[in-house]
Scaffold this motif. Structure first.
Motif, PDB file in Angstrom:
ATOM      1  N   TRP A 161       0.881  -1.006  -0.094  1.00 54.53           N
ATOM      2  CA  TRP A 161      -0.120   0.123   0.002  1.00 54.53           C
ATOM      3  C   TRP A 161       0.655   1.336   0.005  1.00 54.53           C
ATOM      4  O   TRP A 161       0.523   2.243  -0.625  1.00 54.53           O
ATOM      5  N   GLY A 200      -6.947  -5.077  -0.483  1.00 59.59           N
ATOM      6  CA  GLY A 200      -7.799  -4.068  -0.778  1.00 59.59           C
ATOM      7  C   GLY A 200      -7.871  -3.273  -2.239  1.00 59.59           C
ATOM      8  O   GLY A 200      -6.859  -3.688  -2.746  1.00 59.59           O
ATOM      9  N   ASP A 201      -8.908  -2.770  -2.512  1.00 60.86           N
ATOM     10  CA  ASP A 201      -8.802  -2.241  -3.635  1.00 60.86           C
ATOM     11  C   ASP A 201      -8.278  -0.850  -3.903  1.00 60.86           C
ATOM     12  O   ASP A 201      -8.757   0.041  -3.135  1.00 60.86           O
ATOM     13  N   ALA A 202      -7.026  -0.806  -4.730  1.00 59.36           N
ATOM     14  CA  ALA A 202      -6.539   0.538  -4.819  1.00 59.36           C
ATOM     15  C   ALA A 202      -6.806   1.332  -6.017  1.00 59.36           C
ATOM     16  O   ALA A 202      -5.904   1.876  -6.665  1.00 59.36           O
ATOM     17  N   GLY A 203      -8.110   1.124  -6.466  1.00 62.25           N
ATOM     18  CA  GLY A 203      -8.700   2.055  -7.605  1.00 62.25           C
ATOM     19  C   GLY A 203      -7.911   1.622  -8.729  1.00 62.25           C
ATOM     20  O   GLY A 203      -8.090   0.304  -9.303  1.00 62.25           O
ATOM     21  N   GLY A 211      -5.676  -1.628  -9.068  1.00 58.25           N
ATOM     22  CA  GLY A 211      -6.068  -2.784  -8.881  1.00 58.25           C
ATOM     23  C   GLY A 211      -6.172  -3.278  -7.410  1.00 58.25           C
ATOM     24  O   GLY A 211      -6.217  -2.487  -6.460  1.00 58.25           O
ATOM     25  N   HIS A 212      -6.243  -4.611  -7.354  1.00 59.79           N
ATOM     26  CA  HIS A 212      -6.308  -5.132  -5.844  1.00 59.79           C
ATOM     27  C   HIS A 212      -4.865  -5.108  -5.495  1.00 59.79           C
ATOM     28  O   HIS A 212      -4.009  -6.063  -6.137  1.00 59.79           O
ATOM     29  N   GLU A 241     -13.202  -1.870   3.745  1.00 60.27           N
ATOM     30  CA  GLU A 241     -13.714  -2.952   2.989  1.00 60.27           C
ATOM     31  C   GLU A 241     -12.506  -3.531   2.254  1.00 60.27           C
ATOM     32  O   GLU A 241     -11.732  -2.911   1.627  1.00 60.27           O
ATOM     33  N   VAL A 260     -11.064  -6.769  -0.516  1.00 59.09           N
ATOM     34  CA  VAL A 260     -11.302  -7.903  -1.480  1.00 59.09           C
ATOM     35  C   VAL A 260     -11.183  -9.318  -0.803  1.00 59.09           C
ATOM     36  O   VAL A 260     -11.931 -10.351  -1.062  1.00 59.09           O
TER      37      VAL A 260
END
Length: 68
Positions: free
Chosen positions: A27, A39-42, A45-46, A61, A63
């Motif tokens: 991250w 996590g969803d990093a926009g 991607g994940h 939230e 994934v």
């Protein structure tokens, strides 16, 4: 609200529990923690994320790896 368990780890498919394949948090560039979830990093991607980084950005939230 979901949260991450600090003892959870992220592994690629087929390598669960193998410390050689444990995913690091991706991250923030300087984070050296093992990933506790995904996590969803926009647009990126994940990405694997550790509990500390998820809390820093207020992520609730996931994934994969989130516990309700």
């Amino acid at each position: 609200m979901s949260h991450l368990e600090i003892d959870s780890r992220v592994y690629p498919p087929g390598h669960d529990g193998d410390p050689e394949y444990e995913a690091p948090c991706m991250w923030f560039a300087h984070c050296t923690n093992p990933a506790n979830g995904v996590g969803d990093a926009g647009p990126l991607g994940h990405l694997p994320v550790c509990k500390r980084c998820a809390e820093t950005v207020g992520m609730t939230e996931f994934v994969a790896g989130g516990i309700d």
